[in-house]
Design a protein around this motif. Structure first.
Motif, PDB file in Angstrom:
ATOM      1  N   VAL A   4     106.715  36.986   1.795  1.00  0.00           N
ATOM      2  CA  VAL A   4     107.796  37.519   2.618  1.00  0.00           C
ATOM      3  C   VAL A   4     107.278  38.747   3.355  1.00  0.00           C
ATOM      4  O   VAL A   4     106.701  39.651   2.744  1.00  0.00           O
ATOM      5  N   GLU A   5     107.458  38.757   4.660  1.00  0.00           N
ATOM      6  CA  GLU A   5     107.038  39.903   5.465  1.00  0.00           C
ATOM      7  C   GLU A   5     108.098  40.994   5.374  1.00  0.00           C
ATOM      8  O   GLU A   5     109.247  40.801   5.796  1.00  0.00           O
ATOM      9  N   GLU A   6     107.733  42.134   4.817  1.00  0.00           N
ATOM     10  CA  GLU A   6     108.675  43.253   4.712  1.00  0.00           C
ATOM     11  C   GLU A   6     108.670  44.037   6.017  1.00  0.00           C
ATOM     12  O   GLU A   6     107.654  44.579   6.433  1.00  0.00           O
ATOM     13  N   LEU A   7     109.827  44.116   6.647  1.00  0.00           N
ATOM     14  CA  LEU A   7     109.943  44.835   7.906  1.00  0.00           C
ATOM     15  C   LEU A   7     109.965  46.341   7.661  1.00  0.00           C
ATOM     16  O   LEU A   7     110.390  46.816   6.610  1.00  0.00           O
ATOM     17  N   THR A   8     109.494  47.077   8.658  1.00  0.00           N
ATOM     18  CA  THR A   8     109.521  48.534   8.603  1.00  0.00           C
ATOM     19  C   THR A   8     110.029  49.062   9.942  1.00  0.00           C
ATOM     20  O   THR A   8     110.251  48.293  10.882  1.00  0.00           O
ATOM     21  N   ALA A   9     110.191  50.378  10.033  1.00  0.00           N
ATOM     22  CA  ALA A   9     110.644  51.009  11.269  1.00  0.00           C
ATOM     23  C   ALA A   9     109.480  51.333  12.202  1.00  0.00           C
ATOM     24  O   ALA A   9     109.635  52.109  13.148  1.00  0.00           O
ATOM     25  N   ASP A  10     108.318  50.732  11.947  1.00  0.00           N
ATOM     26  CA  ASP A  10     107.189  50.894  12.859  1.00  0.00           C
ATOM     27  C   ASP A  10     107.444  50.044  14.107  1.00  0.00           C
ATOM     28  O   ASP A  10     107.602  48.815  14.019  1.00  0.00           O
ATOM     29  N   LYS A  11     107.494  50.701  15.249  1.00  0.00           N
ATOM     30  CA  LYS A  11     107.914  50.044  16.486  1.00  0.00           C
ATOM     31  C   LYS A  11     106.996  48.878  16.859  1.00  0.00           C
ATOM     32  O   LYS A  11     107.469  47.792  17.214  1.00  0.00           O
ATOM     33  N   ALA A  12     105.697  49.076  16.752  1.00  0.00           N
ATOM     34  CA  ALA A  12     104.750  48.037  17.178  1.00  0.00           C
ATOM     35  C   ALA A  12     104.854  46.798  16.291  1.00  0.00           C
ATOM     36  O   ALA A  12     104.915  45.656  16.790  1.00  0.00           O
ATOM     37  N   SER A  13     104.895  46.991  14.975  1.00  0.00           N
ATOM     38  CA  SER A  13     104.943  45.834  14.076  1.00  0.00           C
ATOM     39  C   SER A  13     106.292  45.120  14.168  1.00  0.00           C
ATOM     40  O   SER A  13     106.362  43.885  14.103  1.00  0.00           O
ATOM     41  N   LEU A  14     107.370  45.881  14.345  1.00  0.00           N
ATOM     42  CA  LEU A  14     108.688  45.264  14.467  1.00  0.00           C
ATOM     43  C   LEU A  14     108.798  44.482  15.778  1.00  0.00           C
ATOM     44  O   LEU A  14     109.344  43.373  15.801  1.00  0.00           O
ATOM     45  N   GLU A  15     108.236  45.024  16.828  1.00  0.00           N
ATOM     46  CA  GLU A  15     108.236  44.339  18.113  1.00  0.00           C
ATOM     47  C   GLU A  15     107.485  43.004  18.009  1.00  0.00           C
ATOM     48  O   GLU A  15     107.935  41.971  18.517  1.00  0.00           O
ATOM     49  N   SER A  16     106.353  43.039  17.331  1.00  0.00           N
ATOM     50  CA  SER A  16     105.563  41.825  17.143  1.00  0.00           C
ATOM     51  C   SER A  16     106.352  40.785  16.354  1.00  0.00           C
ATOM     52  O   SER A  16     106.375  39.599  16.702  1.00  0.00           O
ATOM     53  N   TYR A  17     107.009  41.230  15.286  1.00  0.00           N
ATOM     54  CA  TYR A  17     107.825  40.314  14.464  1.00  0.00           C
ATOM     55  C   TYR A  17     108.949  39.699  15.297  1.00  0.00           C
ATOM     56  O   TYR A  17     109.166  38.472  15.275  1.00  0.00           O
ATOM     57  N   LEU A  18     109.675  40.525  16.046  1.00  0.00           N
ATOM     58  CA  LEU A  18     110.826  40.050  16.813  1.00  0.00           C
ATOM     59  C   LEU A  18     110.403  39.068  17.902  1.00  0.00           C
ATOM     60  O   LEU A  18     111.099  38.082  18.173  1.00  0.00           O
ATOM     61  N   LYS A  19     109.260  39.310  18.509  1.00  0.00           N
ATOM     62  CA  LYS A  19     108.756  38.373  19.522  1.00  0.00           C
ATOM     63  C   LYS A  19     108.342  37.053  18.867  1.00  0.00           C
ATOM     64  O   LYS A  19     108.559  35.967  19.421  1.00  0.00           O
ATOM     65  N   GLY A  20     107.788  37.151  17.667  1.00  0.00           N
ATOM     66  CA  GLY A  20     107.420  35.943  16.930  1.00  0.00           C
ATOM     67  C   GLY A  20     108.622  35.088  16.589  1.00  0.00           C
ATOM     68  O   GLY A  20     108.529  33.855  16.507  1.00  0.00           O
ATOM     69  N   GLN A  21     109.768  35.739  16.379  1.00  0.00           N
ATOM     70  CA  GLN A  21     111.007  35.019  16.083  1.00  0.00           C
ATOM     71  C   GLN A  21     111.724  34.526  17.341  1.00  0.00           C
ATOM     72  O   GLN A  21     112.702  33.789  17.251  1.00  0.00           O
ATOM     73  N   GLY A  22     111.245  34.977  18.502  1.00  0.00           N
ATOM     74  CA  GLY A  22     111.929  34.641  19.744  1.00  0.00           C
ATOM     75  C   GLY A  22     113.165  35.492  19.977  1.00  0.00           C
ATOM     76  O   GLY A  22     114.034  35.146  20.791  1.00  0.00           O
TER      77      GLY A  22
END
Length: 332
Positions: A4-22
């Motif tokens: 399970v990928e644990e989300l954080t408040a890091d802008k770059a990693s969260l942006e990457s995750y959200l784009k991966g989800q569409g």
């Protein structure tokens, strides 16, 4: 065991995750991240871009505010199932955030941003009273939920057993343990001694145990499961209802008993507590005696248990409520 990928408040990693989800367009950038409220259970963050904002909510295998406390990691998925059940009921979904997306693998929800609202936990502060018209809306919503979604109207069932087990321990067991890891005197000096007779009352504990058994049984009606001031949100678009992660098909008396208990612990006038009950009963049937018993259990657990509230009540008022709860459960 799945990763399970644990989300954080890091802008770059969260942006990457959200784009991966569409959930973000390829050229869409996060402009700001905000904590939307004082929630305890989950990782929750408001995502702002140049075009819009939305809420990202992830449930972990622990409580976000208290990482040492384990919790069912799939609880966000149960919340998603609740939103899906109410999605075609306009009287309900207009009062709740819209579910935009679900990442089942990582237990993440993409939810409509309801704006900068404030929940009703301000009621626990001294001298704060809920507006009668707002109380009517709050009780009307829950009556509409109970009437609209039950075993007569849907074949879907939402047992949510893991969350119920967690809640059961906190409501019906932990408050009565002599050593449950909480020194009540740290909450309010004198509360430990005041609570001791209730922890030692075998008849009381037996009655609470029977009500706990009822709570664990499947019922006929979809409940929000945690219908208290922290789940009611005052927004620019009116009152909204949030956080149904404890939802399950159960007895409506548990739901309304919890609500009434919180109105009493928020020191609302008796006439307002009575009106809340009447607002509900005008729209939906209720066993008032059973409701009051669940109300009593919620008062006992919130004053003596681990899930403390920011109450402004002094020691004497808390003792008064404990005695009232005891008299409801063990009438003379």
């Amino acid at each position: 065991m799945k990763h399970v990928e644990e989300l954080t408040a890091d802008k770059a990693s969260l942006e990457s995750y959200l784009k991966g989800q569409g959930w973000l367009q390829l050229n869409e950038k996060i402009t700001a991240l905000e904590i939307p409220g004082a929630g305890n259970m989950n990782f929750t963050i408001r995502v702002k871009t140049g075009e819009r904002s939305f809420i990202v909510k992830q449930s972990r295998e622990y409580v976000e505010k208290f990482p040492q406390v384990p919790a069912p990691s799939e609880r966000a998925l149960r919340e998603a199932e609740f939103y899906q059940l109410v999605s075609n009921k306009s009287l309900l979904n207009e009062k709740m955030p819209k579910l935009i997306g679900v990442d089942k693998k990582n237990h993440v929800l993409n939810l409509e941003d309801l704006g900068h609202g404030v929940d009703y936990t301000f009621l626990y502060q001294k001298g704060e009273h809920i507006d009668e018209a707002e109380l009517k809306q709050i009780m009307t919503f829950i009556a509409n939920l109970h009437k609209a979604i039950n075993t007569k109207t849907t074949d879907t069932r939402l047992p949510n057993r893991k969350m119920r087990k967690l809640n059961h321990e906190h409501i019906f067991i932990y408050p009565y343990l002599e050593d449950n890891g909480l020194n009540l005197d740290d909450v309010l000096p004198g509360l430990r001694a005041a609570g001791k007779p209730f922890k030692q009352d075998e008849a009381l504990k037996k009655k609470v145990g029977k009500l706990g058994d009822r709570y664990l049984q499947d019922g006929n009606t979809l409940l929000h499961g945690d219908y208290f001031p922290g789940s009611w949100l005052k927004t620019n678009d009116g009152i909204k209802i949030i956080d149904p992660e404890f939802c399950f098909f159960g007895e409506v008396e548990f739901e309304i008993g919890v609500t009434l208990a919180h109105l009493k612990m928020a020191d609302q006038p008796d006439k307002l507590v009575e009106k809340a009950l009447r607002f509900y009963k005008d729209r939906s049937a209720l066993n008032e005696s059973l409701c009051k018993q669940f109300m009593a259990v919620e008062i006992l657990r919130r004053i003596l248990g681990l899930a403390q509230l920011p109450l402004s009540l002094d020691l004497e008022k808390r003792k008064e409520l404990l005695n009232e709860a005891q008299s409801i459960l063990i009438p003379e």
